[in-house]
Enzyme design. Structure first.
Site, mmCIF file in Angstrom:
data_model
loop_
_atom_site.group_PDB
_atom_site.id
_atom_site.type_symbol
_atom_site.label_atom_id
_atom_site.label_comp_id
_atom_site.label_asym_id
_atom_site.label_seq_id
_atom_site.Cartn_x
_atom_site.Cartn_y
_atom_site.Cartn_z
ATOM 1 N N ILE A 107 0.834 -1.201 0.000
ATOM 2 C CA ILE A 107 0.000 0.000 0.000
ATOM 3 C C ILE A 107 0.873 1.256 0.000
ATOM 4 O O ILE A 107 0.904 2.011 -0.972
ATOM 5 C CB ILE A 107 -0.942 0.002 1.229
ATOM 6 C CG1 ILE A 107 -1.904 -1.201 1.162
ATOM 7 C CG2 ILE A 107 -1.735 1.299 1.302
ATOM 8 C CD1 ILE A 107 -2.765 -1.379 2.401
ATOM 9 N N CYS A 108 1.574 1.453 1.086
ATOM 10 C CA CYS A 108 2.247 2.741 1.296
ATOM 11 C C CYS A 108 3.531 2.882 0.492
ATOM 12 O O CYS A 108 4.042 3.999 0.350
ATOM 13 C CB CYS A 108 2.533 2.926 2.787
ATOM 14 S SG CYS A 108 1.014 2.911 3.767
#
Length: 215
Positions: A120-121
């Site tokens: 995700i990040c």
């Protein structure tokens, strides 16, 4: 859009062209880190940060909703005691101009990313930055996901899009490149001795042997 270089000498990292973004190494993310031992990620990202400092590579620390997710780990902020991490609401770091404006002003195009979680990040800013012509290097052993599969498929997705996977010791080696570069060699050795694991053991042994020959 510039073409990402993948081969030849220009494919290697250079301190003067690099900028590091360390994303969301926070308690919330560590609480569900299942792809790696937390101690490994902590050691590696701090080693990466110290290496960047040795080479004067600009390093951005950023967190997401730190009031709920907690502050970035102390060992990392201790490397840059005068720097206040950029706290975001955007999950995707690359949508936050407080981060991207710093990168753009630096003029540097080799973007070195590490963070939690990989899928995700790290994946979001990597994919967007690739689309904007940056050479994106993902320091995979300073990243982690909620499962081994989540980490692995995220790295594969980023590589398929053009990112370069690399580990933190390889970043150190590419920035140093030549042991005759004495300005940084001693400090680099110090980082390896503190964070290099088996490489630290080997280097300490080598230094012991060299000291013995010097007598």
């Amino acid at each position: 859009m510039t073409k990402t270089v993948k081969t030849g000498l220009d494919a290697l990292l250079r301190p003067q062209d690099s900028i590091v973004v360390l994303i969301d190494h926070q308690p919330y993310q560590f609480a569900n880190l299942q792809s790696h031992e937390s101690t490994i990620i902590i050691n590696n990202v701090i080693g990466l940060a110290k290496t960047a400092k040795v080479f004067d590579v600009p390093t951005i620390l950023t967190s997401v909703t730190e009031d709920r997710g907690g502050y970035i780990i102390k060992g990392l902020t201790d490397v840059f005691p005068d720097q206040k991490p950029i706290n975001r609401t955007f999950i995707n770091t690359w949508e936050d101009p407080n981060v991207t404006d710093i990168v753009k002003r630096s003029g540097r195009k080799q973007l070195v990313l590490a963070g939690l979680w990989t899928e995700i990040c790290v994946a979001m800013p990597a994919l967007q930055a690739l689309g904007e012509g940056y050479d994106v290097f993902v320091v995979s052993d300073a990243c982690g996901g909620v499962t081994p599969e989540a980490h692995d498929i995220a790295v594969r997705r980023m590589v398929a899009a053009g990112a370069v996977p690399i580990n933190w010791l390889a970043v150190l080696a590419e920035w140093q490149r030549d042991w005759a570069r004495e300005r940084t060699a001693a400090a680099v050795a110090g980082v390896v001795l503190e964070h290099g694991g088996a490489s630290a053991v080997a280097l300490a042994w080598e230094l012991q042997l060299l000291a013995g020959h010097a007598k």
